[in-house]
Design a protein around this motif. Structure first.
Motif, PDB file in Angstrom:
ATOM      1  N   ALA A 112      99.245 -35.888 -14.276  1.00 56.97           N
ATOM      2  CA  ALA A 112      99.069 -34.443 -14.421  1.00 56.97           C
ATOM      3  C   ALA A 112      98.669 -34.077 -15.849  1.00 56.97           C
ATOM      4  N   GLY A 130      95.401 -32.830 -14.877  1.00 58.35           N
ATOM      5  CA  GLY A 130      95.736 -31.481 -14.447  1.00 58.35           C
ATOM      6  C   GLY A 130      95.688 -30.455 -15.558  1.00 58.35           C
ATOM      7  N   ALA A 166      96.744 -25.458  -3.533  1.00 57.11           N
ATOM      8  CA  ALA A 166      97.357 -25.116  -4.812  1.00 57.11           C
ATOM      9  C   ALA A 166      96.419 -24.224  -5.604  1.00 57.11           C
ATOM     10  N   ARG A 179      92.461 -28.198  -8.108  1.00 55.16           N
ATOM     11  CA  ARG A 179      92.995 -28.556  -6.781  1.00 55.16           C
ATOM     12  C   ARG A 179      92.953 -30.058  -6.525  1.00 55.16           C
ATOM     13  N   SER A 214      95.750 -31.456  -8.425  1.00 53.37           N
ATOM     14  CA  SER A 214      97.018 -31.188  -7.763  1.00 53.37           C
ATOM     15  C   SER A 214      97.279 -32.187  -6.635  1.00 53.37           C
ATOM     16  N   HIS A 221     102.732 -25.410 -10.629  1.00 52.48           N
ATOM     17  CA  HIS A 221     101.326 -25.208 -10.229  1.00 52.48           C
ATOM     18  C   HIS A 221     100.731 -26.494  -9.685  1.00 52.48           C
ATOM     19  N   LEU A 222     100.891 -27.587 -10.444  1.00 52.50           N
ATOM     20  CA  LEU A 222     100.204 -28.823 -10.086  1.00 52.50           C
ATOM     21  C   LEU A 222     100.823 -29.501  -8.872  1.00 52.50           C
ATOM     22  N   GLY A 264     101.547 -27.797  -6.352  1.00 52.67           N
ATOM     23  CA  GLY A 264     101.009 -27.039  -5.232  1.00 52.67           C
ATOM     24  C   GLY A 264     101.803 -25.818  -4.811  1.00 52.67           C
TER      25      GLY A 264
END
Ligand SMILES: [Zn+2]
Lengths: 270, 70
Positions: free
Chosen positions: A39, A43, A152, A238, A241, B63-64, B66
């Motif tokens: 992440a 992310g 997400a 997304r 995620s 957030h990540l 989901g």
């Protein structure tokens, strides 16, 4: 036959729910740390991009500290540039790590319970294959399928006023998917005697897809992406995620499988 | 018999009785769900604690992973 008997007794000695839980938490720690790494790398760029879009006023009004409901902020409630309880820099590093690891530990605990129920009840799958299968099915049922209906969203996407409704629908979709998945697995196992493993598994999979397909068609759609929000940022966020969860579930499954195998074979002369 | 019995090192799965799992399931299940709740939803749609500190702390993970955040 004597071979089978020794294996059986030995496993009953070693495989307790307690050790499964410990392995689940360890696997959750591993998965959480790996997900944190993924992440951070994949992310955070899109989260940062979305926040700068949000702050430049592109999207609708949303103060980031506002959870979309009436909080008791005391005197700070009226100040628009509120002193944030957590700095943005810490959110993206320590906060992300704490969140990912806490989530990993919780998920690891639940995973070990799901595994305890599934173990020995998934046909001829080996222990390690069972662990990876449970993790894979959980990813599909809890993450991937609900995501396809309610993907997400990065910061700046989402109207604070509908957070309750969106949260309810999201968890509702997860619940439907999870219940359908468990029923499909149970049904597939029950049918495997008559139909054989291949056809019963296909039937279970098809039944699951029909149920979640109908649910996805009936549940209301949510689209709160502000006009002008860059599609590439949305796509990047997304996929990151989905990837974060994939790394988390894969990490838990594989780490758990390794610990399980070690526990089952320890002290045995191969 | 001997033709088929290639000593397989893979242990054969033995079911754990459901009765043995349940006490753990209830206890750990609740604790685990609380952890997931705090990362996924606290101070979002629902709130146990006042303020936004929990929300802000786990914000990016939420957030990540989901979850609807705000
Ligand atoms: Zn947010």
């Amino acid at each position: 036959m004597p071979l089978t008997d020794t294996v059986t007794t030995e496993q009953q000695n070693t495989l307790t729910v307690r050790s499964l839980l410990v392995w689940g938490l360890l696997a959750g720690l591993v998965g959480g740390l790996l997900a944190f790494g993924f992440a951070s790398a994949f992310g955070e760029p899109s989260v940062d991009a979305a926040i700068s879009i949000e702050e430049s006023g592109g999207a609708h009004e949303h103060s980031h500290g506002d959870a979309g409901q009436a909080h008791d902020h005391g005197t700070a409630a009226e100040e628009p540039a509120e002193e944030e309880p957590v700095s943005r820099a810490f959110q993206a590093t320590g906060g992300l790590g704490i969140g990912a690891v806490a989530y990993g530990l919780g998920l690891g605990g639940l995973f070990s319970l799901a595994f305890a129920f599934a173990y020995g009840r998934l046909g001829s799958l080996s222990p390690r294959a069972s662990a990876v299968t449970v993790a894979g099915l959980a990813y599909v049922g809890v993450v991937l399928v609900p995501f396809l209906k309610y993907p997400a969203n990065p910061p700046a996407v989402g109207n604070g006023a509908t957070i309750g409704e969106r949260t309810g629908l999201f968890f509702g979709m997860i619940a439907i998917s999870l219940v359908a998945l468990v029923l499909a697995v149970v049904a597939a196992r029950a049918l495997s005697r008559r139909w054989g493993g291949w056809w019963s598994t296909l039937a279970g999979g098809a039944g699951y897809l029909v149920v979640v397909g109908v649910a996805a068609a009936l549940l209301p759609a949510i689209n709160e992406v502000p006009t002008g929000f860059p599609p590439s940022v949305l796509w990047e966020f997304r996929t990151a995620s989905l990837g974060t969860s994939a790394v988390l579930y894969a990490g838990i499954g594989v780490a758990f499988a390794a610990l399980l195998h070690r526990g089952l074979t320890r002290g045995r002369t191969l | 018999m001997t033709t088929h019995t290639v000593a397989v090192p893979t242990p054969i799965p033995v079911r754990i009785p459901v009765r043995q799992i349940l006490p753990y399931a209830i206890f750990t299940g609740i604790l685990s769900l609380i952890a997931l709740y705090f990362v996924g939803a606290e101070q979002g749609a629902l709130a146990v604690f006042d303020g936004t500190t929990v929300h802000e702390l786990v914000h990016d993970a939420r957030h990540l992973l989901g979850f609807p955040c705000h």
